[in-house]
Motif scaffolding. Structure first.
Motif, PDB file in Angstrom:
ATOM      1  N   ASP A 109       1.008  -1.189   0.017  1.00  0.00           N
ATOM      2  CA  ASP A 109       0.112   0.009  -0.070  1.00  0.00           C
ATOM      3  C   ASP A 109       0.818   1.122  -0.114  1.00  0.00           C
ATOM      4  OD1 ASP A 109       0.953  -0.032   2.506  1.00  0.00           O
ATOM      5  OD2 ASP A 109      -1.048  -0.118   3.460  1.00  0.00           O
ATOM      6  N   GLU A 110       2.178   1.109   0.211  1.00  0.00           N
ATOM      7  CA  GLU A 110       3.038   2.315   0.284  1.00  0.00           C
ATOM      8  C   GLU A 110       3.214   2.886  -1.161  1.00  0.00           C
ATOM      9  OE1 GLU A 110       6.498   1.869   2.620  1.00  0.00           O
ATOM     10  OE2 GLU A 110       5.731   0.710   4.052  1.00  0.00           O
ATOM     11  N   VAL A 111       2.859   2.376  -1.948  1.00  0.00           N
ATOM     12  CA  VAL A 111       2.938   2.936  -3.458  1.00  0.00           C
ATOM     13  C   VAL A 111       2.057   4.236  -3.462  1.00  0.00           C
ATOM     14  CG1 VAL A 111       3.517   0.857  -4.784  1.00  0.00           C
ATOM     15  CG2 VAL A 111       1.295   1.581  -4.378  1.00  0.00           C
ATOM     16  N   SER A 148      -1.410  -3.881   3.029  1.00  0.00           N
ATOM     17  CA  SER A 148      -1.071  -3.344   4.285  1.00  0.00           C
ATOM     18  C   SER A 148      -0.072  -4.029   5.265  1.00  0.00           C
ATOM     19  CB  SER A 148      -2.369  -2.991   5.174  1.00  0.00           C
ATOM     20  OG  SER A 148      -2.867  -3.952   5.456  1.00  0.00           O
ATOM     21  N   ASN A 149       0.258  -3.273   6.188  1.00  0.00           N
ATOM     22  CA  ASN A 149       1.380  -4.073   7.135  1.00  0.00           C
ATOM     23  C   ASN A 149       1.279  -5.375   7.616  1.00  0.00           C
ATOM     24  OD1 ASN A 149       1.996  -0.978   7.005  1.00  0.00           O
ATOM     25  ND2 ASN A 149       3.765  -1.509   8.455  1.00  0.00           N
ATOM     26  N   ASN A 150       1.936  -6.243   7.375  1.00  0.00           N
ATOM     27  CA  ASN A 150       1.704  -7.343   7.745  1.00  0.00           C
ATOM     28  C   ASN A 150       2.640  -7.554   9.361  1.00  0.00           C
ATOM     29  OD1 ASN A 150       1.575  -9.941   5.254  1.00  0.00           O
ATOM     30  ND2 ASN A 150       1.133  -7.644   5.002  1.00  0.00           N
ATOM     31  N   LYS A 189      11.890   0.977  20.965  1.00  0.00           N
ATOM     32  CA  LYS A 189      12.186   2.162  20.534  1.00  0.00           C
ATOM     33  C   LYS A 189      10.896   2.663  19.645  1.00  0.00           C
ATOM     34  CE  LYS A 189      16.306   1.191  22.006  1.00  0.00           C
ATOM     35  NZ  LYS A 189      16.499   1.823  23.474  1.00  0.00           N
ATOM     36  N   LEU A 190      10.539   3.824  19.899  1.00  0.00           N
ATOM     37  CA  LEU A 190       9.441   4.270  18.963  1.00  0.00           C
ATOM     38  C   LEU A 190       9.954   5.600  18.318  1.00  0.00           C
ATOM     39  CD1 LEU A 190       6.333   3.945  18.999  1.00  0.00           C
ATOM     40  CD2 LEU A 190       5.960   5.698  20.809  1.00  0.00           C
ATOM     41  N   TYR A 191       9.709   5.514  16.846  1.00  0.00           N
ATOM     42  CA  TYR A 191      10.087   6.498  16.200  1.00  0.00           C
ATOM     43  C   TYR A 191       9.145   7.839  16.372  1.00  0.00           C
ATOM     44  CZ  TYR A 191      12.599   3.688  13.187  1.00  0.00           C
ATOM     45  OH  TYR A 191      13.558   2.614  12.471  1.00  0.00           O
ATOM     46  N   GLY A 192       9.891   9.186  16.857  1.00  0.00           N
ATOM     47  CA  GLY A 192       8.895  10.353  17.054  1.00  0.00           C
ATOM     48  C   GLY A 192       8.203  10.038  18.203  1.00  0.00           C
ATOM     49  N   ALA A 225      23.290  -1.691  14.019  1.00  0.00           N
ATOM     50  CA  ALA A 225      23.031  -0.778  12.964  1.00  0.00           C
ATOM     51  C   ALA A 225      21.911   0.275  13.319  1.00  0.00           C
ATOM     52  CB  ALA A 225      22.375  -1.475  11.728  1.00  0.00           C
ATOM     53  N   TYR A 226      20.852  -0.089  14.229  1.00  0.00           N
ATOM     54  CA  TYR A 226      19.884   0.779  14.596  1.00  0.00           C
ATOM     55  C   TYR A 226      20.605   2.122  15.460  1.00  0.00           C
ATOM     56  CZ  TYR A 226      15.572  -0.919  12.686  1.00  0.00           C
ATOM     57  OH  TYR A 226      14.328  -1.246  11.962  1.00  0.00           O
ATOM     58  N   ALA A 227      21.571   1.288  16.299  1.00  0.00           N
ATOM     59  CA  ALA A 227      22.243   2.298  17.210  1.00  0.00           C
ATOM     60  C   ALA A 227      22.968   3.304  16.638  1.00  0.00           C
ATOM     61  CB  ALA A 227      23.018   1.468  18.169  1.00  0.00           C
TER      62      ALA A 227
HETATM   63  O1  TDX Z   1      11.917   0.580  15.712  1.00  0.00           O
HETATM   64  C1  TDX Z   1      11.051   1.172  14.956  1.00  0.00           C
HETATM   65  N1  TDX Z   1      10.192   1.932  15.344  1.00  0.00           N
HETATM   66  C2  TDX Z   1       9.081   2.758  15.012  1.00  0.00           C
HETATM   67  O2  TDX Z   1       8.557   3.568  15.584  1.00  0.00           O
HETATM   68  C3  TDX Z   1      10.668   0.589  13.639  1.00  0.00           C
HETATM   69  C4  TDX Z   1      11.602  -0.470  13.070  1.00  0.00           C
HETATM   70  C5  TDX Z   1       9.582   1.350  13.153  1.00  0.00           C
HETATM   71  N2  TDX Z   1       8.793   2.132  13.783  1.00  0.00           N
HETATM   72  C6  TDX Z   1       7.677   2.730  12.956  1.00  0.00           C
HETATM   73  C7  TDX Z   1       7.936   3.192  11.690  1.00  0.00           C
HETATM   74  C8  TDX Z   1       6.418   2.951  11.125  1.00  0.00           C
HETATM   75  O3  TDX Z   1       5.699   4.265  11.141  1.00  0.00           O
HETATM   76  O4  TDX Z   1       6.739   1.824  13.030  1.00  0.00           O
HETATM   77  C9  TDX Z   1       5.928   1.718  11.729  1.00  0.00           C
HETATM   78  C10 TDX Z   1       6.261   0.297  10.952  1.00  0.00           C
HETATM   79  O5  TDX Z   1       7.690   0.602  10.473  1.00  0.00           O
HETATM   80  P1  TDX Z   1       8.183  -0.856   9.705  1.00  0.00           P
HETATM   81  O6  TDX Z   1       8.085  -2.192  10.380  1.00  0.00           O
HETATM   82  O7  TDX Z   1       9.466  -0.581   9.379  1.00  0.00           O
HETATM   83  O8  TDX Z   1       7.137  -0.918   8.704  1.00  0.00           O
HETATM   84  P2  TDX Z   1       6.828   0.423   7.312  1.00  0.00           P
HETATM   85  O9  TDX Z   1       7.879   1.258   7.161  1.00  0.00           O
HETATM   86  O10 TDX Z   1       5.321   0.614   7.581  1.00  0.00           O
HETATM   87  O11 TDX Z   1       6.747  -0.745   6.045  1.00  0.00           O
HETATM   88  C11 TDX Z   1       6.154  -1.956   5.942  1.00  0.00           C
HETATM   89  O12 TDX Z   1       5.134  -2.241   5.670  1.00  0.00           O
HETATM   90  C12 TDX Z   1       4.699  -1.981   4.149  1.00  0.00           C
HETATM   91  C13 TDX Z   1       6.990  -2.965   5.643  1.00  0.00           C
HETATM   92  O13 TDX Z   1       8.284  -2.896   5.855  1.00  0.00           O
HETATM   93  C14 TDX Z   1       7.030  -2.742   4.002  1.00  0.00           C
HETATM   94  O14 TDX Z   1       7.767  -3.889   3.263  1.00  0.00           O
HETATM   95  C15 TDX Z   1       5.800  -2.805   3.530  1.00  0.00           C
HETATM   96  O15 TDX Z   1       5.730  -2.710   2.003  1.00  0.00           O
END
Ligand code: TDX
Ligand code: NAD
Length: 507
Positions: free
Chosen positions: A295-297, A349-351, A376-379, A499-501
């Motif tokens: 769905d990211e397209v 969508s996200n699996n 670890k939560l982004y933002g 790598a994340y660090a």
């Molecule tokens: O450590 C983290 N903390 C965080 O807050 C990571 C790894 C991600 N996130 C957030 C980023 C996204 O909003 O979580 C959400 C999901 O992240 P990802 O698991 O990286 O997925 P996303 O970027 O949404 O993409 C996934 O769904 C669509 C798949 O990785 C793709 O391959 C798919 O096409």
């Protein structure tokens, strides 16, 4: 019983049949319906070998399984072209060739020397990993005890009308359908293979996977399928695998958004060029393709609106990953329209579920907790994803393979919208952690705000519905799976976190 009469170059010849089958067949005809010159069968007969002789010769020659199967396919095509409606002959042919292949698998055993020998025999650098070619019965006793029962009335099972139909048209597969699954050692692909093997015993699977960092071969442990290490960007590998198959399901891709921000090039190569190589092969061999997309397209949606993606939503990808997936979808559509390729596309969508790499959001947080680290939560964690259990995704893929309309796109989603903060709260709850026991880290560049899928076309036209729509329950099962399968994820965990660090530590 029948006897094949082949022309030396492998072109379709003709067939002799004993009664009573023979009485149902008229004079031999060519594929275009034209009568065969009566002199020809006599000439061909003089050169003919019985099927058993062909197989025995193969065994003596020590052909590797794919060569036997290629021969099998050639024989099968010869029969199919001449005898469209007496394919009950085929089951006799199938087991004979299959047994020969299995015999050779067993004889070659599974040690490294055998693998080296196999490599020498393989054209185009193919590597057949015989360790994965095992008794199919094993798969029915899944190591996790999580045996999936065959779906009642699943197409292709107990359906005499489909038993001997071999065709590359949707809805007409049935017994002995042979699919190539690309990316089958990755998260969704491995789940697809495991579920297909457990619920559709008559589907033969060949997995091709480049075994990138994202793959885990052990995801296919105990599953009796042919495994080929190879890249979808390699035309020789792809051509050889596609030729004898009925259909290709393309899961192979570079898939992690964060990585595509660091180094986009592998994404362009696999996701774009790899898809083009597959398209070229399915076009040449006139085989069915189902292309797995995301769905990211469509880019992202604003937070807090009812708007959702549909099949008509314009493409507006944000990251190098999603742009490469968008490109691949465009290529599929172009090959359908320009060259009549028999393809369908799905955007899911996200699996979530078992066997997902620990770099992805849900497994990362679960395995952080299981390793004594903080999630670890982004933002601010406000971004919304639309979660679907991987089994529901894969059931939808089968619905499209069997009942989808060629050239169509189907969106797959289970109405699972949750903010990242909400998902993390459920994970913390399922693992007995305090609600505030996590870190916030710098946000992802260009971070898509919200995805949401309207899957009503798939539900309406193909009758699919998610069976695992209870997200909290599915998430608890997923936590349990990671808890019980540490050996699967622990070896890669430290490297992923290192790598994340580097990315997340403020400088
Ligand atoms: O450590 C983290 N903390 C965080 O807050 C990571 C790894 C991600 N996130 C957030 C980023 C996204 O909003 O979580 C959400 C999901 O992240 P990802 O698991 O990286 O997925 P996303 O970027 O949404 O993409 C996934 O769904 C669509 C798949 O990785 C793709 O391959 C798919 O096409
Ligand atoms: P994954 O990263 O877990 O697995 C991808 C697999 O493809 C790996 O085994 C890898 O080794 C293999 N691969 C990579 N490059 C290859 C190449 N050149 N040749 C052969 N194999 C190669 O990915 P996943 O999450 O299982 O995703 C599978 C497919 O589903 C992808 O096409 C992805 O875009 C799509 N998708 C994923 C999600 C999701 O939430 N994970 C959602 C929608 C769509």
């Amino acid at each position: 019983m029948f006897r094949l009469l082949l022309e030396p170059d492998g072109a379709p010849g003709t067939v002799e049949l004993d009664d009573p089958v023979g009485t149902r067949v008229g004079d031999p005809v060519r594929e275009d319906g034209a009568a065969v010159d009566p002199v020809e069968p006599a000439q061909l007969r003089a050169q003919a070998r019985a099927v058993e002789d062909v197989v025995a010769q193969d065994e003596r020659d020590g052909l590797v399984p794919d060569e036997v199967r290629a021969e099998h396919e050639r024989l099968r095509e010869a029969v199919g072209l001449v005898l469209h409606d007496v394919l009950q002959a085929e089951p006799e042919l199938g087991p004979v060739a299959q047994q020969a292949a299995e015999l050779i698998d067993v004889r070659r055993g599974g040690d490294d020397q055998d693998l080296a020998d196999a490599r020498e025999h393989q054209r185009g650098q193919r590597v057949v990993d015989h360790r994965l070619v095992v008794d199919r019965e094993e798969l029915l006793t899944d190591a996790d005890g999580d045996r999936v029962q065959p779906a009642p009335g699943a197409p292709g099972q107990d359906d005499p009308s489909h038993r001997h139909t071999i065709t590359s048209h949707p809805g007409g597969y049935g017994m002995h359908m042979h699919i190539v699954v690309t990316g089958g050692a990755g998260f969704i692909g491995a789940n697809f293979v495991r579920r297909t093997v457990a619920t559709r015993p008559d589907v033969r699977i060949t997995v091709v996977d480049a075994l990138t960092y994202a793959a885990n071969e052990s995801s296919l442990d105990g599953v009796g399928v042919e495994f080929v290490k190879g890249s979808i960007t390699d035309p020789a590998v792809v051509d050889e695998l596609v030729a004898p198959a009925d259909a290709v399901v393309n899961f192979a891709a570079d898939t992690h958004n964060d990585n595509s921000l660091t180094d986009p090039w592998p994404f362009l190569d696999t996701n774009i060029r790899g898809t083009a190589v597959l398209l070229d092969a399915v076009r040449r061999h006139e085989k069915r393709l189902h292309h797995i997309s995301t769905d990211e397209v469509f880019g992202d949606l604003p937070l807090g609106t009812p708007e959702r993606f549909t099949e008509e939503t314009p493409y507006r990808p944000s990251s190098p990953y999603s742009a490469s997936k968008a490109s691949s979808d465009h290529l599929v559509r172009a090959w359908v329209r320009s060259f009549g390729v028999q393809a369908t596309i799905s955007n899911c969508s996200n699996n979530y579920g078992p066997y997902q790499h620990v770099e992805k959001f849900i497994p990362r947080q679960i395995t952080n907790i299981l390793s004594g680290e903080r999630p670890k939560l982004y933002g601010a964690g406000a971004n919304v994803r639309d979660w679907i259990h991987v089994d529901d995704h894969n059931d939808a893929v089968w619905a499209i393979l069997e009942r989808g309309t060629i050239g169509e796109t189907y969106l797959i989603g289970a109405d699972g919208e949750r903010s990242n903060r909400e998902v993390l709260a459920l994970i913390l709850e399922a693992t007995g952690r305090a609600p505030d026991d996590f870190d916030t880290v710098p946000d992802r560049a260009g971070h898509d705000l919200r995805y949401a899928i309207d899957s009503s076309k798939l539900r309406r036209e193909l009758g699919w519905a998610p069976a695992r729509a209870d997200f909290a329950a599915g998430l608890r099962d997923t936590v349990d799976w990671y808890r019980e399968n540490r050996a699967w994820w622990e070896p890669g965990k430290a490297g992923t976190e290192a790598a994340y660090a580097r990315r997340e530590t403020p400088r």
